[in-house]
Design a protein around this motif. Structure first.
Motif, short mmCIF file in Angstrom:
data_model
loop_
_atom_site.label_atom_id
_atom_site.label_comp_id
_atom_site.label_asym_id
_atom_site.label_seq_id
_atom_site.Cartn_x
_atom_site.Cartn_y
_atom_site.Cartn_z
N PRO A 410 47.33 70.82 -59.81
CA PRO A 410 47.04 70.98 -58.38
C PRO A 410 45.92 70.07 -57.92
N LEU A 411 46.05 69.52 -56.72
CA LEU A 411 44.98 68.72 -56.13
C LEU A 411 43.92 69.64 -55.55
N PRO A 412 42.69 69.17 -55.41
CA PRO A 412 41.65 69.99 -54.78
C PRO A 412 42.09 70.48 -53.40
N GLU A 413 41.60 71.64 -53.03
CA GLU A 413 41.98 72.26 -51.76
C GLU A 413 41.47 71.43 -50.57
N VAL A 414 42.27 71.44 -49.50
CA VAL A 414 41.89 70.77 -48.24
C VAL A 414 42.07 71.76 -47.10
N SER A 415 41.48 71.43 -45.94
CA SER A 415 41.56 72.33 -44.80
C SER A 415 42.66 71.97 -43.81
N ASN A 416 43.17 70.70 -43.88
CA ASN A 416 44.24 70.31 -42.98
C ASN A 416 45.10 69.22 -43.61
N LEU A 417 46.23 68.93 -43.02
CA LEU A 417 47.19 67.99 -43.59
C LEU A 417 46.66 66.57 -43.68
N ARG A 418 45.76 66.20 -42.80
CA ARG A 418 45.26 64.82 -42.78
C ARG A 418 44.15 64.57 -43.80
N GLU A 419 43.60 65.62 -44.32
CA GLU A 419 42.49 65.48 -45.27
C GLU A 419 43.01 65.03 -46.63
N ILE A 420 42.27 64.11 -47.25
CA ILE A 420 42.64 63.61 -48.58
C ILE A 420 42.00 64.50 -49.64
N ALA A 421 42.82 65.06 -50.49
CA ALA A 421 42.32 65.95 -51.54
C ALA A 421 41.32 65.22 -52.45
N GLY A 422 40.20 65.87 -52.69
CA GLY A 422 39.20 65.27 -53.56
C GLY A 422 38.26 64.34 -52.86
N GLY A 423 38.57 63.98 -51.60
CA GLY A 423 37.68 63.10 -50.85
C GLY A 423 38.21 61.69 -50.70
N GLN A 424 37.87 61.06 -49.58
CA GLN A 424 38.29 59.69 -49.29
C GLN A 424 37.48 58.70 -50.13
N LEU A 425 38.17 57.75 -50.72
CA LEU A 425 37.50 56.70 -51.48
C LEU A 425 37.25 55.49 -50.59
N ALA A 426 36.07 54.88 -50.74
CA ALA A 426 35.80 53.63 -50.02
C ALA A 426 36.66 52.53 -50.62
N LYS A 427 36.90 51.50 -49.85
CA LYS A 427 37.67 50.36 -50.35
C LYS A 427 36.78 49.46 -51.19
N TRP A 428 37.43 48.74 -52.10
CA TRP A 428 36.71 47.81 -52.95
C TRP A 428 36.26 46.59 -52.13
N PRO A 429 35.03 46.07 -52.29
CA PRO A 429 34.04 46.38 -53.33
C PRO A 429 33.00 47.44 -52.95
N GLU A 430 33.03 47.94 -51.70
CA GLU A 430 32.06 48.97 -51.31
C GLU A 430 32.16 50.20 -52.20
N ARG A 431 33.33 50.41 -52.74
CA ARG A 431 33.60 51.58 -53.59
C ARG A 431 32.67 51.63 -54.81
N LEU A 432 32.25 50.47 -55.29
CA LEU A 432 31.46 50.42 -56.53
C LEU A 432 30.16 51.21 -56.41
N ASN A 433 29.46 51.05 -55.30
CA ASN A 433 28.15 51.68 -55.16
C ASN A 433 28.14 52.85 -54.19
N ALA A 434 29.30 53.17 -53.59
CA ALA A 434 29.38 54.36 -52.75
C ALA A 434 29.32 55.60 -53.65
N VAL A 435 28.75 56.66 -53.14
CA VAL A 435 28.64 57.89 -53.94
C VAL A 435 30.04 58.43 -54.20
N PRO A 436 30.44 58.58 -55.47
CA PRO A 436 31.79 59.08 -55.78
C PRO A 436 31.99 60.49 -55.22
N PRO A 437 33.19 60.78 -54.70
CA PRO A 437 33.45 62.12 -54.15
C PRO A 437 33.20 63.26 -55.14
#
Length: 637
Positions: A410-437
């Motif tokens: 099962p994916l982590p719980e979300v509150s609505n259909l548009r929400e990404i389970a587990g949290g939205q990831l930043a795009k590369w290369p910003e993803r490297l130093n963004a705080v992981p979900p």
């Protein structure tokens, strides 16, 4: 009267002083006479007299002494040196135990994927190709040699297309895959044209075809997994697009395919989907790929696709080319019936639907499915798809000898259909130093956004310090394949992201916190490992190994020497090692490595020489197995 008294007292004082002087003179005279008397008896010899230099002393009835001295004794003088003392301790020379080289037949020894051992296990579902490590009594206590004639690999990016024959002396693939452009043999080297079974125009053109169907350029796809990777040309050519692929294939399906991948400087591991989970956390990869990987995706209640679903992030893609895709055009060449291929594709389509995947496109030989971004709809449609059920209790990130199940992670719980389970990831290369979900959500106990940022800055400073001491690490292009044995949050790898290297981040199974999921959320790759066992990789895989507190972590769990011998096995000749640990631990480590033909020194902590933690910098010396035509010991330069 007073005057008379003072005179009297003065006289008495003088009288007393004269008495003292008189007594002193008497005593001095007496002691002088005693000394003369004893001297007249002869001197004490310097050394014990020999049998010929004896003195006989007789006392008669009148207490007169009769002495018989030899001339040697009479001539002796007093000696006041101490004769009753222990001798100085002998100088202790610490011996270094030389760990011997293994026999030349072990040049490609992979302990947990040993071919002879694997034949003892069940061949059903390829279980015999899984990890089966030697018992403690079977572990080799010797250093695995490089093959005779071994050479330092070509530097990246030249290595993507070239490898020395002496390093991987196998020509089987050049014959078996001659018409598919996997690999060719030319003179003293192999050439990799970038071909594959399903991409005769080359991996670059094949990836371009995928790029026309999904976006490979906007940074939303950073991590990928390639099942049944061959020589990993797909992963090799994705690197120029800033996509980092974890490629794997079982040992000896085709001789040395993973070994070729690593020799080219491409991330890869020996592995197979059989009865246990892949050694990666859930929601790790943005994209999964199979190009004629021969995995029976529709069989065993879809268990293998269920495992792919576990490691795919929400919204991730699964790409399939080869049988049964486009079977209408290829069924004769594949030497299978139309009915058989159609049934296989139908079973795959049905499993994908049961996982709530959406088929995005099928064009030519390529089909692409997409995993949902959350499980709201998927939970609702369990009334239609009774199987697979959702897993109830198993940790989705647990993946070390963990049995596969026919249940949907099962994916982590979300509150609505548009929400990404587990949290939205930043795009590369910003993803490297963004705080992981996984950190921002608080799912990693004790690790906060602040500690993550501090850790990132700490490793930037540490890597800068490393480069001032290890000039080979600082030299651009000197190293390509790097291993971090205890990666924590991947800070070491993140600090090297601008260098032409890749880092395999290891989270030990004994680590207090499972951080591998956060490492993947940063856009880096890695795997789990118990360092009391061997790694699923060939010898001479890595150019550089980093080990932070690994020996303190495994103290009391297994022998330090066994871990160091495994490091030696997977490290290339002339490769480097940096080990951080307590000073007492490092002294013991260096004692062992001195017997392994490593050249090293212990340096102070970068912050202060008063820190107990120190740093060992070491280089594995070049040596190889002897020439098979000569009987001699290991060759070294």
């Amino acid at each position: 009267m007073a005057i008379v008294s003072r005179s009297y007292l003065s006289f008495q004082a003088k009288k007393a002083n004269l008495g003292k002087i008189f007594i002193t003179v008497i005593l001095c005279t007496l002691f002088y006479l005693i000394g003369l008397y004893q001297d007249s008896r002869g001197s004490v010899p310097k050394t014990p007299p020999s049998s010929s230099d004896t003195t006989l002393v007789i006392c008669d009835q009148n207490n007169h002494y009769h002495q018989n001295h030899t001339a040697a004794v009479a001539a002796a003088t007093l000696d006041f040196a101490a004769h009753h003392h222990l001798p100085d301790p002998a100088t202790v020379v610490e011996s270094v135990r030389r760990i011997p080289p293994c026999d030349a037949k072990y040049t490609e020894y992979t302990p947990c994927e040993d071919v002879d051992r694997s034949l003892k296990f069940d061949r059903d579902r390829l279980i015999y190709r899984e990890r089966h490590c030697p018992e403690k009594a079977e572990v080799l206590k010797c250093r695995v040699p490089a093959p005779h004639g071994y050479r330092v690999p070509f530097r990246w990016p030249e290595s993507r297309g070239l490898a020395w024959y002496a390093n991987v002396p196998h020509k089987e693939l050049t014959v078996e895959k001659k018409n598919q452009n996997w690999v060719r043999f030319q003179g003293d080297r192999f050439v990799f044209p970038g071909g594959g079974t399903m991409f005769p125009r080359g991996a670059d053109a094949y990836i371009d075809d995928i790029g026309k169907l999904i976006n490979l350029k906007d940074g939303s796809i950073r991590t990928a997994i390639d099942t049944g990777c061959g020589v990993a040309s797909w992963g090799a050519y994705l690197l120029s697009r800033n996509i980092l692929a974890m490629s794997f294939a079982p040992r000896d399906t085709h001789e040395a395919q993973v070994q070729f991948a690593l020799e080219r400087g491409v991330p890869a591991l020996i592995g197979v989907i059989a009865s246990i989970r892949l050694p990666y956390p859930s929601r790790a990869f943005d994209m999964a790929h199979c190009s004629r990987c021969l995995i029976p995706w529709g069989q065993y209640d879809g268990q293998y696709l269920i495992e792919v679903d576990r490691v795919l992030r929400p919204g991730g893609y699964w790409i399939l080319s080869g049988p049964p895709i486009n079977w209408e055009s290829h069924w004769k060449g594949w030497q299978r019936t139309r009915e058989d291929l159609k049934a296989e594709q139908t079973s795959i389509e049905n499993v994908a639907k049961s996982l709530c995947w959406k088929k995005l496109v099928q064009k030519g030989d390529i089909a692409i499915w997409q995993k949902p971004t959350n499980h709201i709809h998927c939970k609702a449609n369990r009334k239609v798809f009774k199987q697979p059920r959702f897993c109830q209790s198993q940790n989705p990130d647990k993946a070390w000898y963990t049995k596969l199940e026919t249940c949907l992670t099962p994916l982590p719980e979300v509150s609505n259909l548009r929400e990404i389970a587990g949290g939205q990831l930043a795009k590369w290369p910003e993803r490297l130093n963004a705080v992981p979900p996984r950190i921002s959500s608080g799912s990693l106990d004790g690790i906060t956004a602040e500690t993550f940022s501090e850790n990132t800055m700490l490793w930037k400073k540490r890597v800068e310090h490393y480069k001032t001491i290890d000039y080979q690490l600082a030299e651009t292009g000197r190293y390509r394949n790097l291993l971090d044995m205890n990666a924590n949050l991947g800070g070491f790898a993140a600090a090297l992201v601008d260098d032409p290297v890749w880092v395999m981040n290891i989270v030990p199974t004994e680590a207090k916190i499972n951080t591998l999921g956060a490492i993947y959320e940063r856009g880096l790759i890695g795997t789990y490992q118990n360092w009391c066992e061997a790694m699923s990789t060939y010898p001479r895989t890595y150019d550089f190994i980093h080990a932070d507190s690994i020996f303190s972590l495994y103290k009391g769990r297994c022998d330090m020497e066994d871990i160091l011998l495994e490091m030696d096995r997977i490290l290339r000749p002339e490769g480097s090692v940096i080990i951080r640990d307590d000073v007492d631990v490092l002294l013991e480590v260096k004692r062992i490595t001195d017997g392994m033909q490593w050249e090293g020194r212990i340096a102070d902590h970068e912050r202060s020489p008063h820190e107990r933690e120190k740093i060992l910098f070491a280089v594995k010396q070049y040596w190889t197995a002897p020439d098979s035509n000569q009987e001699e010991g290991p060759k070294s330069d």
